[in-house]
Design a protein around this motif. Structure first.
Motif, PDB file in Angstrom:
ATOM      1  N   ARG A 225     -89.143 -50.007  20.058  1.00 24.03           N
ATOM      2  CA  ARG A 225     -88.475 -49.692  18.798  1.00 24.03           C
ATOM      3  C   ARG A 225     -88.625 -48.221  18.450  1.00 24.03           C
ATOM      4  O   ARG A 225     -89.703 -47.641  18.594  1.00 24.03           O
ATOM      5  CB  ARG A 225     -89.075 -50.552  17.678  1.00 24.03           C
ATOM      6  CG  ARG A 225     -88.239 -50.648  16.421  1.00 24.03           C
ATOM      7  CD  ARG A 225     -88.904 -51.580  15.432  1.00 24.03           C
ATOM      8  NE  ARG A 225     -88.041 -51.912  14.307  1.00 24.03           N
ATOM      9  CZ  ARG A 225     -87.845 -51.145  13.257  1.00 24.03           C
ATOM     10  NH1 ARG A 225     -88.496 -49.989  13.163  1.00 24.03           N
ATOM     11  NH2 ARG A 225     -87.032 -51.518  12.284  1.00 24.03           N
ATOM     12  N   CYS A 226     -87.526 -47.637  18.006  1.00 30.22           N
ATOM     13  CA  CYS A 226     -87.523 -46.282  17.472  1.00 30.22           C
ATOM     14  C   CYS A 226     -86.582 -46.284  16.262  1.00 30.22           C
ATOM     15  O   CYS A 226     -85.914 -47.290  16.005  1.00 30.22           O
ATOM     16  CB  CYS A 226     -87.085 -45.272  18.534  1.00 30.22           C
ATOM     17  SG  CYS A 226     -85.337 -45.354  18.987  1.00 30.22           S
ATOM     18  N   PRO A 227     -86.506 -45.220  15.498  1.00 31.29           N
ATOM     19  CA  PRO A 227     -85.645 -45.239  14.306  1.00 31.29           C
ATOM     20  C   PRO A 227     -84.170 -45.494  14.601  1.00 31.29           C
ATOM     21  O   PRO A 227     -83.438 -45.959  13.729  1.00 31.29           O
ATOM     22  CB  PRO A 227     -85.853 -43.843  13.704  1.00 31.29           C
ATOM     23  CG  PRO A 227     -87.208 -43.437  14.156  1.00 31.29           C
ATOM     24  CD  PRO A 227     -87.347 -43.999  15.532  1.00 31.29           C
ATOM     25  N   GLU A 228     -83.713 -45.210  15.828  1.00 32.93           N
ATOM     26  CA  GLU A 228     -82.286 -45.345  16.147  1.00 32.93           C
ATOM     27  C   GLU A 228     -81.957 -46.584  16.960  1.00 32.93           C
ATOM     28  O   GLU A 228     -80.771 -46.931  17.105  1.00 32.93           O
ATOM     29  CB  GLU A 228     -81.798 -44.110  16.925  1.00 32.93           C
ATOM     30  CG  GLU A 228     -81.819 -42.815  16.147  1.00 32.93           C
ATOM     31  CD  GLU A 228     -83.208 -42.209  16.072  1.00 32.93           C
ATOM     32  OE1 GLU A 228     -84.026 -42.505  16.982  1.00 32.93           O
ATOM     33  OE2 GLU A 228     -83.494 -41.469  15.111  1.00 32.93           O
ATOM     34  N   ALA A 229     -82.935 -47.276  17.519  1.00 30.72           N
ATOM     35  CA  ALA A 229     -82.620 -48.395  18.413  1.00 30.72           C
ATOM     36  C   ALA A 229     -83.790 -49.360  18.510  1.00 30.72           C
ATOM     37  O   ALA A 229     -84.950 -48.994  18.295  1.00 30.72           O
ATOM     38  CB  ALA A 229     -82.257 -47.875  19.809  1.00 30.72           C
ATOM     39  N   VAL A 230     -83.446 -50.617  18.852  1.00 30.36           N
ATOM     40  CA  VAL A 230     -84.427 -51.655  19.187  1.00 30.36           C
ATOM     41  C   VAL A 230     -84.010 -52.221  20.535  1.00 30.36           C
ATOM     42  O   VAL A 230     -82.897 -52.749  20.671  1.00 30.36           O
ATOM     43  CB  VAL A 230     -84.466 -52.770  18.131  1.00 30.36           C
ATOM     44  CG1 VAL A 230     -85.493 -53.832  18.526  1.00 30.36           C
ATOM     45  CG2 VAL A 230     -84.785 -52.200  16.755  1.00 30.36           C
ATOM     46  N   VAL A 231     -84.863 -52.096  21.529  1.00 26.92           N
ATOM     47  CA  VAL A 231     -84.519 -52.502  22.891  1.00 26.92           C
ATOM     48  C   VAL A 231     -85.418 -53.653  23.323  1.00 26.92           C
ATOM     49  O   VAL A 231     -86.651 -53.548  23.280  1.00 26.92           O
ATOM     50  CB  VAL A 231     -84.675 -51.325  23.880  1.00 26.92           C
ATOM     51  CG1 VAL A 231     -84.397 -51.789  25.316  1.00 26.92           C
ATOM     52  CG2 VAL A 231     -83.723 -50.197  23.497  1.00 26.92           C
ATOM     53  N   HIS A 232     -84.791 -54.758  23.731  1.00 27.16           N
ATOM     54  CA  HIS A 232     -85.514 -55.915  24.263  1.00 27.16           C
ATOM     55  C   HIS A 232     -85.394 -55.916  25.784  1.00 27.16           C
ATOM     56  O   HIS A 232     -84.340 -55.571  26.331  1.00 27.16           O
ATOM     57  CB  HIS A 232     -84.936 -57.210  23.699  1.00 27.16           C
ATOM     58  CG  HIS A 232     -85.159 -57.382  22.227  1.00 27.16           C
ATOM     59  ND1 HIS A 232     -86.172 -58.175  21.724  1.00 27.16           N
ATOM     60  CD2 HIS A 232     -84.502 -56.865  21.148  1.00 27.16           C
ATOM     61  CE1 HIS A 232     -86.127 -58.150  20.399  1.00 27.16           C
ATOM     62  NE2 HIS A 232     -85.129 -57.372  20.026  1.00 27.16           N
ATOM     63  N   TRP A 255     -96.730 -42.769  20.490  1.00 27.77           N
ATOM     64  CA  TRP A 255     -96.497 -44.160  20.862  1.00 27.77           C
ATOM     65  C   TRP A 255     -97.360 -45.042  19.964  1.00 27.77           C
ATOM     66  O   TRP A 255     -98.525 -44.742  19.740  1.00 27.77           O
ATOM     67  CB  TRP A 255     -96.873 -44.402  22.322  1.00 27.77           C
ATOM     68  CG  TRP A 255     -96.293 -45.650  22.914  1.00 27.77           C
ATOM     69  CD1 TRP A 255     -96.748 -46.925  22.763  1.00 27.77           C
ATOM     70  CD2 TRP A 255     -95.142 -45.741  23.761  1.00 27.77           C
ATOM     71  NE1 TRP A 255     -95.962 -47.813  23.460  1.00 27.77           N
ATOM     72  CE2 TRP A 255     -94.969 -47.101  24.084  1.00 27.77           C
ATOM     73  CE3 TRP A 255     -94.261 -44.807  24.271  1.00 27.77           C
ATOM     74  CZ2 TRP A 255     -93.933 -47.552  24.902  1.00 27.77           C
ATOM     75  CZ3 TRP A 255     -93.221 -45.240  25.086  1.00 27.77           C
ATOM     76  CH2 TRP A 255     -93.070 -46.605  25.391  1.00 27.77           C
ATOM     77  N   CYS A 256     -96.793 -46.125  19.450  1.00 24.19           N
ATOM     78  CA  CYS A 256     -97.528 -47.046  18.585  1.00 24.19           C
ATOM     79  C   CYS A 256     -97.555 -48.426  19.235  1.00 24.19           C
ATOM     80  O   CYS A 256     -96.512 -48.943  19.643  1.00 24.19           O
ATOM     81  CB  CYS A 256     -96.875 -47.123  17.204  1.00 24.19           C
ATOM     82  SG  CYS A 256     -97.706 -48.272  16.063  1.00 24.19           S
ATOM     83  N   SER A 257     -98.746 -48.999  19.344  1.00 22.85           N
ATOM     84  CA  SER A 257     -98.883 -50.320  19.957  1.00 22.85           C
ATOM     85  C   SER A 257    -100.264 -50.864  19.647  1.00 22.85           C
ATOM     86  O   SER A 257    -101.053 -50.248  18.931  1.00 22.85           O
ATOM     87  CB  SER A 257     -98.670 -50.241  21.478  1.00 22.85           C
ATOM     88  OG  SER A 257     -99.775 -49.594  22.096  1.00 22.85           O
ATOM     89  N   ASP A 258    -100.577 -52.033  20.237  1.00 21.08           N
ATOM     90  CA  ASP A 258    -101.941 -52.540  20.159  1.00 21.08           C
ATOM     91  C   ASP A 258    -102.785 -51.840  21.220  1.00 21.08           C
ATOM     92  O   ASP A 258    -102.355 -50.854  21.816  1.00 21.08           O
ATOM     93  CB  ASP A 258    -101.954 -54.064  20.324  1.00 21.08           C
ATOM     94  CG  ASP A 258    -101.250 -54.522  21.600  1.00 21.08           C
ATOM     95  OD1 ASP A 258    -101.204 -53.732  22.569  1.00 21.08           O
ATOM     96  OD2 ASP A 258    -100.758 -55.662  21.647  1.00 21.08           O
ATOM     97  N   THR A 369     -99.129 -49.461  11.385  1.00 22.58           N
ATOM     98  CA  THR A 369     -99.154 -50.769  12.038  1.00 22.58           C
ATOM     99  C   THR A 369     -97.958 -50.900  12.981  1.00 22.58           C
ATOM    100  O   THR A 369     -97.022 -50.102  12.937  1.00 22.58           O
ATOM    101  CB  THR A 369     -99.098 -51.914  11.010  1.00 22.58           C
ATOM    102  OG1 THR A 369     -97.783 -51.952  10.416  1.00 22.58           O
ATOM    103  CG2 THR A 369    -100.133 -51.721   9.908  1.00 22.58           C
ATOM    104  N   ASN A 370     -98.020 -51.931  13.800  1.00 21.38           N
ATOM    105  CA  ASN A 370     -96.920 -52.242  14.713  1.00 21.38           C
ATOM    106  C   ASN A 370     -96.182 -53.499  14.258  1.00 21.38           C
ATOM    107  O   ASN A 370     -95.629 -54.251  15.058  1.00 21.38           O
ATOM    108  CB  ASN A 370     -97.457 -52.423  16.139  1.00 21.38           C
ATOM    109  CG  ASN A 370     -96.367 -52.278  17.187  1.00 21.38           C
ATOM    110  OD1 ASN A 370     -95.347 -51.640  16.957  1.00 21.38           O
ATOM    111  ND2 ASN A 370     -96.576 -52.876  18.341  1.00 21.38           N
ATOM    112  N   ASN A 371     -96.170 -53.720  12.956  1.00 20.77           N
ATOM    113  CA  ASN A 371     -95.580 -54.951  12.405  1.00 20.77           C
ATOM    114  C   ASN A 371     -94.083 -55.054  12.675  1.00 20.77           C
ATOM    115  O   ASN A 371     -93.546 -56.157  12.818  1.00 20.77           O
ATOM    116  CB  ASN A 371     -95.838 -55.030  10.903  1.00 20.77           C
ATOM    117  CG  ASN A 371     -97.309 -55.257  10.590  1.00 20.77           C
ATOM    118  OD1 ASN A 371     -98.076 -55.659  11.469  1.00 20.77           O
ATOM    119  ND2 ASN A 371     -97.710 -54.994   9.365  1.00 20.77           N
ATOM    120  N   ALA A 372     -93.374 -53.922  12.727  1.00 17.73           N
ATOM    121  CA  ALA A 372     -91.928 -53.972  12.963  1.00 17.73           C
ATOM    122  C   ALA A 372     -91.625 -54.574  14.331  1.00 17.73           C
ATOM    123  O   ALA A 372     -90.684 -55.372  14.473  1.00 17.73           O
ATOM    124  CB  ALA A 372     -91.336 -52.571  12.854  1.00 17.73           C
TER     125      ALA A 372
END
Length: 427
Positions: A225-232, A255-258, A369-372
Motif C-alpha cells: 500500500r502507498c498513497p496512490e495504489a493498493v496492490v494485492h 517501509w512500514c510493516s510488522d 501502525t500498519n492497520n491500513a
C-alpha cells in the motif's frame, strides 16, 4: 511432556512451568487473533444489546431520487366537516419513502441469421455471422455481477450458481461461471499494471501478508500500500523474493510493516507497526506481575499521542517529544527483569529500537501502525475461512488483480466496488 520428564525438572523449572500454565489465554486485544475467536462472556455478565441509555434515535434518510411522488391531500375538515378540494394551497408536513425492488429477469436478445435467394441469379445469400454469435453469450453486467459476488461476497461456485438461478432466473453451469470469471479477470490486467507502476514510484510503502490455500497447498496473499495504489499479490511463498520481484529494484524512503524478517531491508528507513507491539505488551502486562510491561504500555500511549497530533505539531515540538520518548525507552530497555515474559517483550523493543519512531521524521506521510494493510487483507481472510482457498493459481492471481483495481479506486471517496468492476469489464 510425560511424568518422567517432569520428574527430571528442578524445583525452579517446575515453578516456571506452573506459572506459564496459569497465564491467561491470548485474545484479540493481546494478540493478532481475530475477535471472533474470543470466548464470549457469560450471559449474566454480557452487556445488553440495542441502543444505550441517552442515545439519540435516528431514522432512515430519504432517497435523493424518487421514481414517483404521490401527494396525499386531506378530504374533509374535522372541525366544520367542509370538503377540501385538491387545488387548495398545501404545504408538506412529512415525507415517507416506500422502497421495493423490481422483478429482475435476464434481458435476452436473440440474433437470427437469415438467408435470402437472389431474384436476379438465384443464389442463396446468407447473412454474415453477427458479433453476438462470437464468444460468450453473456454481457458485461452478467460478468460484473458474477465477479462481484465471487470476489467480494465470497460465494462458492455452487452458491453463485444458485444465486443466478434463484434471483435472476438464469441457469449457468459451474464450468460456465468459471470461464466467465476467468474472462472477466483478464480485463483487470491493464489497470493492475498501472497500480504496480504507481507503487514502484512511491516514497512510502506499507506491506503485510496472510496465509491462504492455493491448489491444496499453503500459500500467501500479500498486500502493498502507498498513497496512490493498493496492490494485492498471490504467491506460493512468504519469502522476501515476493517483495523484490514486485519492487523490481525500486527502493522507497520508508517501509512500514510488522517485524517479520522478509519485510525488512527494502527501504532506507523502516517503521515497525506499533499496533503489533501494543498487543504483545497488553498480554505481557496482563500475564506478568513485573512492572516493565506497564512502563512499555505507558510509553506506547505517549508514542500514539505523538502520532495522532504529529500533523499539527511544530517541527521543534515533534523533535522534543521524540527525544523524550527515546530517553524514556533507553531507561526501560536498560532495566533488568527476572520475568521471562517481560524479558521477551523487552527484547522485541530492543531489536526494533531504531524503527519505532520513524513516523516522527515523516510527519503526515508515515503511519505509526500498519492497520491500513490489515484492513485491506481482511476480505482475503474472510474468503479463506468461507471457501478454504483457491482450486487454481490463476483464480488466486486473478482475484488479487481485481482487488488491486478496486482497492486502488477506493482510495478516492465515494467509490462503489460493483460500479468499478462493471466499468472495467465493459471497457
Amino acid at each position: 511432556m510425560d511424568r518422567s520428564d517432569l520428574q527430571r525438572l528442578t524445583k525452579e523449572e517446575l515453578i516456571d512451568l506452573v506459572l506459564r500454565m496459569q497465564r491467561p489465554d491470548k485474545t484479540s486485544r493481546t494478540s493478532s487473533k481475530p475477535p471472533s475467536s474470543d470466548r464470549k462472556e457469560r450471559r449474566d455478565k454480557a452487556k445488553p444489546g440495542g441502543a444505550k441509555p441517552g442515545h439519540k434515535g435516528h431514522s432512515r434518510a430519504l432517497s435523493e431520487d424518487a421514481d414517483r411522488v404521490i401527494d396525499h391531500h386531506p378530504d374533509q375538515c374535522p372541525c366544520c366537516r367542509a370538503s377540501l378540494s385538491n387545488d387548495l394551497p398545501a404545504e408538506t408536513v412529512s415525507e415517507h419513502d416506500k422502497i421495493e425492488l423490481p422483478a429482475i429477469r435476464p434481458l435476452i436478445e436473440r440474433h437470427r441469421r437469415l438467408a435470402v435467394r437472389c431474384p436476379s441469379c438465384g443464389t442463396l445469400v446468407v447473412a454474415a455471422v453477427p458479433d453476438a454469435a462470437k464468444g460468450t453469450p453473456f454481457g458485461p453486467r452478467v460478468h460484473a455481477v458474477a465477479t462481484y459476488l465471487k470476489t467480494f461476497q465470497a460465494l462458492s461456485y455452487e452458491r453463485l450458481q444458485g444465486a443466478f438461478a434463484n434471483l435472476f432466473g438464469l441457469t449457468i453451469s459451474q464450468g460456465g461461471l468459471m470461464n466467465m470469471l476467468r474472462r472477466a479477470q483478464g480485463a483487470f490486467a491493464a489497470e493492475c499494471d498501472k497500480a504496480v507502476a504507481a507503487l514502484r514510484r512511491a516514497k512510502v510503502i506499507a506491506s503485510d501478508e496472510t496465509g491462504v490455500r492455493i491448489e491444496g497447498s499453503n500459500a500467501y496473499h500479500w498486500v502493498f500500500r502507498c498513497p496512490e495504489a493498493v496492490v494485492h499479490q498471490a504467491a506460493p511463498t512468504r519469502g522476501a523474493v515476493v517483495v523484490r520481484t514486485l519492487m523490481d529494484g525500486h527502493r522507497p524512503d520508508v517501509w512500514c510493516s510488522d517485524r517479520y524478517a522478509a519485510q525488512q531491508g527494502h527501504a532506507n528507513a523502516h517503521q515497525t507497526c506499533l499496533a503489533h507491539l501494543a498487543r504483545d505488551v497488553a498480554y505481557a502486562d496482563e500475564a506478568s506481575e513485573d512492572m516493565l510491561p506497564s512502563r512499555l504500555k505507558r510509553w506506547l500511549q505517549r508514542a500514539f499521542a505523538l502520532a495522532d497530533g504529529v500533523e499539527t505539531f511544530a517541527a521543534s515540538t515533534i523533535a522534543g517529544k521524540r527525544r523524550a520518548l527515546e530517553r524514556s525507552l533507553n531507561d526501560i530497555l536498560a532495566t533488568t527483569t527476572s520475568c521471562d515474559l517481560a524479558r521477551d517483550i523487552q527484547n522485541k523493543f530492543r531489536r526494533a529500537r531504531d524503527q519505532l519512531l520513524t513516523f516522527a521524521q515523516w510527519p503526515g506521510m508515515v503511519d505509526a501502525t500498519n492497520n491500513a494493510c490489515e484492513r485491506a487483507l481482511r476480505p482475503a481472510v474472510v474468503q479463506r475461512k468461507i471457501t478454504n482457498g483457491y482450486r487454481a493459481m490463476w483464480a488466486a492471481k486473478g482475484e488479487a488483480d481485481i482487488r488491486t483495481v478496486v482497492d486502488t479506486a477506493r482510495l478516492a471517496p465515494g467509490t462503489n466496488p460493483f460500479k468499478i468492476i462493471l466499468q472495467t469489464v465493459s471497457a
